[in-house]
Motif scaffolding. Structure first.
Motif, PDB file in Angstrom:
ATOM      1  N   VAL A 142      11.058   2.054  -2.657  1.00 50.01           N
ATOM      2  CA  VAL A 142      10.377   2.255  -1.368  1.00 50.01           C
ATOM      3  C   VAL A 142       9.647   0.965  -1.023  1.00 50.01           C
ATOM      4  CG1 VAL A 142       8.666   3.664  -0.141  1.00 50.01           C
ATOM      5  CG2 VAL A 142      10.093   4.716  -1.921  1.00 50.01           C
ATOM      6  N   ALA A 143       9.646   0.591   0.252  1.00 48.57           N
ATOM      7  CA  ALA A 143       8.897  -0.601   0.668  1.00 48.57           C
ATOM      8  C   ALA A 143       7.898  -0.233   1.747  1.00 48.57           C
ATOM      9  CB  ALA A 143       9.845  -1.683   1.185  1.00 48.57           C
ATOM     10  N   ALA A 144       6.709  -0.855   1.660  1.00 46.92           N
ATOM     11  CA  ALA A 144       5.665  -0.748   2.688  1.00 46.92           C
ATOM     12  C   ALA A 144       5.452  -2.150   3.237  1.00 46.92           C
ATOM     13  CB  ALA A 144       4.378  -0.207   2.074  1.00 46.92           C
ATOM     14  N   ILE A 145       5.813  -2.342   4.500  1.00 44.96           N
ATOM     15  CA  ILE A 145       5.890  -3.696   5.058  1.00 44.96           C
ATOM     16  C   ILE A 145       4.962  -3.846   6.256  1.00 44.96           C
ATOM     17  CG2 ILE A 145       7.459  -5.365   6.144  1.00 44.96           C
ATOM     18  CD1 ILE A 145       9.741  -4.163   4.543  1.00 44.96           C
ATOM     19  N   ASN A 146       4.138  -4.884   6.211  1.00 42.94           N
ATOM     20  CA  ASN A 146       3.292  -5.242   7.354  1.00 42.94           C
ATOM     21  C   ASN A 146       3.378  -6.747   7.565  1.00 42.94           C
ATOM     22  OD1 ASN A 146       1.903  -2.688   7.974  1.00 42.94           O
ATOM     23  ND2 ASN A 146       0.942  -2.944   5.964  1.00 42.94           N
ATOM     24  N   GLY A 147       3.111  -7.197   8.779  1.00 39.35           N
ATOM     25  CA  GLY A 147       3.007  -8.638   9.029  1.00 39.35           C
ATOM     26  C   GLY A 147       4.316  -9.363   8.782  1.00 39.35           C
ATOM     27  N   ALA A 175       7.284   0.443   7.994  1.00 36.64           N
ATOM     28  CA  ALA A 175       6.865  -0.854   8.524  1.00 36.64           C
ATOM     29  C   ALA A 175       5.727  -0.666   9.513  1.00 36.64           C
ATOM     30  CB  ALA A 175       8.037  -1.565   9.210  1.00 36.64           C
ATOM     31  N   GLY A 176       4.737  -1.534   9.419  1.00 36.06           N
ATOM     32  CA  GLY A 176       3.614  -1.494  10.341  1.00 36.06           C
ATOM     33  C   GLY A 176       4.003  -2.042  11.709  1.00 36.06           C
ATOM     34  N   ASP A 177       3.234  -1.608  12.713  1.00 39.01           N
ATOM     35  CA  ASP A 177       3.530  -2.077  14.074  1.00 39.01           C
ATOM     36  C   ASP A 177       3.176  -3.547  14.266  1.00 39.01           C
ATOM     37  OD1 ASP A 177       0.792  -1.845  14.049  1.00 39.01           O
ATOM     38  OD2 ASP A 177       0.705  -0.215  15.529  1.00 39.01           O
ATOM     39  N   ARG A 233      10.341   4.512   9.366  1.00 37.60           N
ATOM     40  CA  ARG A 233       9.241   4.894  10.251  1.00 37.60           C
ATOM     41  C   ARG A 233       8.356   3.693  10.555  1.00 37.60           C
ATOM     42  NH1 ARG A 233       5.483   9.498   8.015  1.00 37.60           N
ATOM     43  NH2 ARG A 233       7.509  10.182   7.303  1.00 37.60           N
ATOM     44  N   VAL A 234       7.907   3.603  11.806  1.00 36.87           N
ATOM     45  CA  VAL A 234       6.941   2.575  12.190  1.00 36.87           C
ATOM     46  C   VAL A 234       5.553   3.210  12.150  1.00 36.87           C
ATOM     47  CG1 VAL A 234       6.224   0.951  13.980  1.00 36.87           C
ATOM     48  CG2 VAL A 234       8.665   1.484  13.678  1.00 36.87           C
ATOM     49  N   CYS A 235       4.614   2.527  11.477  1.00 35.52           N
ATOM     50  CA  CYS A 235       3.266   3.074  11.295  1.00 35.52           C
ATOM     51  C   CYS A 235       2.243   2.125  11.921  1.00 35.52           C
ATOM     52  CB  CYS A 235       2.927   3.152   9.809  1.00 35.52           C
ATOM     53  SG  CYS A 235       4.134   4.029   8.800  1.00 35.52           S
ATOM     54  N   ALA A 236       1.052   2.650  12.220  1.00 32.11           N
ATOM     55  CA  ALA A 236      -0.069   1.741  12.490  1.00 32.11           C
ATOM     56  C   ALA A 236      -0.280   0.947  11.205  1.00 32.11           C
ATOM     57  CB  ALA A 236      -1.310   2.544  12.827  1.00 32.11           C
ATOM     58  N   ALA A 237      -0.581  -0.353  11.337  1.00 38.01           N
ATOM     59  CA  ALA A 237      -0.583  -1.225  10.152  1.00 38.01           C
ATOM     60  C   ALA A 237      -1.440  -0.661   9.008  1.00 38.01           C
ATOM     61  CB  ALA A 237      -1.058  -2.618  10.542  1.00 38.01           C
ATOM     62  N   ALA A 238      -2.586  -0.080   9.355  1.00 36.61           N
ATOM     63  CA  ALA A 238      -3.475   0.436   8.307  1.00 36.61           C
ATOM     64  C   ALA A 238      -2.878   1.651   7.601  1.00 36.61           C
ATOM     65  CB  ALA A 238      -4.835   0.801   8.913  1.00 36.61           C
TER      66      ALA A 238
END
Ligand code: COA
Length: 256
Positions: A97-102, A120-122, A177-182
């Protein structure tokens, strides 16, 4: 295992692997690939680990391979830690699983092609600028990206090498899914925990069956890409691109 730059922590049955070189946007050095390889080996072998979650922080995931290493310490054989890491990505049998921001550049984007779930964060900016750097795609992406989103869209992303946002990545099939970055990391972690509660053998068999049709092809593509990649690293085009990055100027390919 905790090195400075690759941090791992077992959270229930989820091994959280955090890239931790934020002053350099988590650009991956040879030593970091060694740390990643050790973490993937542990996650594979340790029955206490059911799911591997790869994350950065709220503002940054990974700026790809360290460009200084490309210039001064380039991979020159299949034994290089970077190629071992690509092998781990392709062969990992538990859910990834990956959690991606920035920033999610180079391998920071192509890793998604080997993940089972991606959040991924927005604020995410994906980019595969291999050609812009005088290189060629890696991690099997020259096969997996067209497979995921079709030839013309893959060609646009790989040949123009421009950045794209999380909503586009979702539309392309790279992101669940696209998430709010936090919320990206908490959402990915909660989902990874749900996966970790599923029957592990059933999960592993399901992943193996889903991957089986393309396994050999992916492995061969990674080898073919690696051979070409090592050649390209020595090319004058690539040297111009890497030098231009550190001189903070646009690369000039007009003389090639
Ligand atoms: N290799 C080496 N150093 C890198 C790097 C990389 N791939 N990506 C970023 N850095 C360094 C920068 O040189 C800078 O170092 P400095 O503070 O000593 O000058 C620091 O990380 C911060 O980067 P900066 O470019 O100032 O941040 P930004 O927010 O303006 O831009 C990126 C972020 C990721 C868009 C930009 O750094 C970038 O394009 N990096 C290169 C990505 C790349 O081509 N990777 C290879 C893919 S194959």
């Amino acid at each position: 295992m905790n090195t400075d730059l690759i941090h791992t922590e077992l959270d229930g049955r989820v091994l959280r692997l955090r890239l931790n070189r934020f002053d350099k946007k988590n650009a991956l050095t040879v030593d970091m690939y060694r740390g990643l390889n050790a973490a993937f080996a542990r996650a594979s072998e340790d029955p206490a680990v059911r799911v591997l979650l790869v994350e950065g922080n709220e503002t940054c995931f990974c700026a790809g391979n360290d460009l200084g290493d490309f210039l001064n310490n380039p991979a020159d054989s299949m034994d290089a830690p970077v190629f071992q890491f690509l092998g781990h990505l392709a062969e990992f049998k538990k859910p990834l699983v990956a959690a991606i921001n920035g920033a999610a550049v180079g391998i920071g984007t192509t890793i998604t092609l080997h993940c089972d779930l991606v959040f991924a964060g927005d604020n995410t900016r994906f980019q595969m600028p291999f050609v812009n750097l005088g290189l060629i795609p890696e991690a099997g992406s020259s096969f997996l990206l067209p497979l995921t989103c079709g030839h013309v869209r893959a060609a646009e992303l790989l040949m123009l090498g421009e950045g794209f946002d999380a909503a586009t990545a979702k539309e392309l099939g790279l992101v669940n899914r696209v998430c709010a970055a936090a919320e990206t990391i908490p959402t990915a972690l909660a989902t990874a925990q749900r996966l970790a509660e599923q029957p592990p053998e059933s999960i592993r068999l399901t992943k193996a069956l889903m991957k089986q049709a393309h396994k050999g092809r992916v492995e061969q593509t990674i080898l073919d890409e690696a051979a070409a990649f090592m050649e390209r690293l020595k090319s004058a085009e690539a040297k111009e691109a890497f030098t231009a990055f550190f001189e903070k100027r646009k690369a000039d390919f007009s003389r090639f």
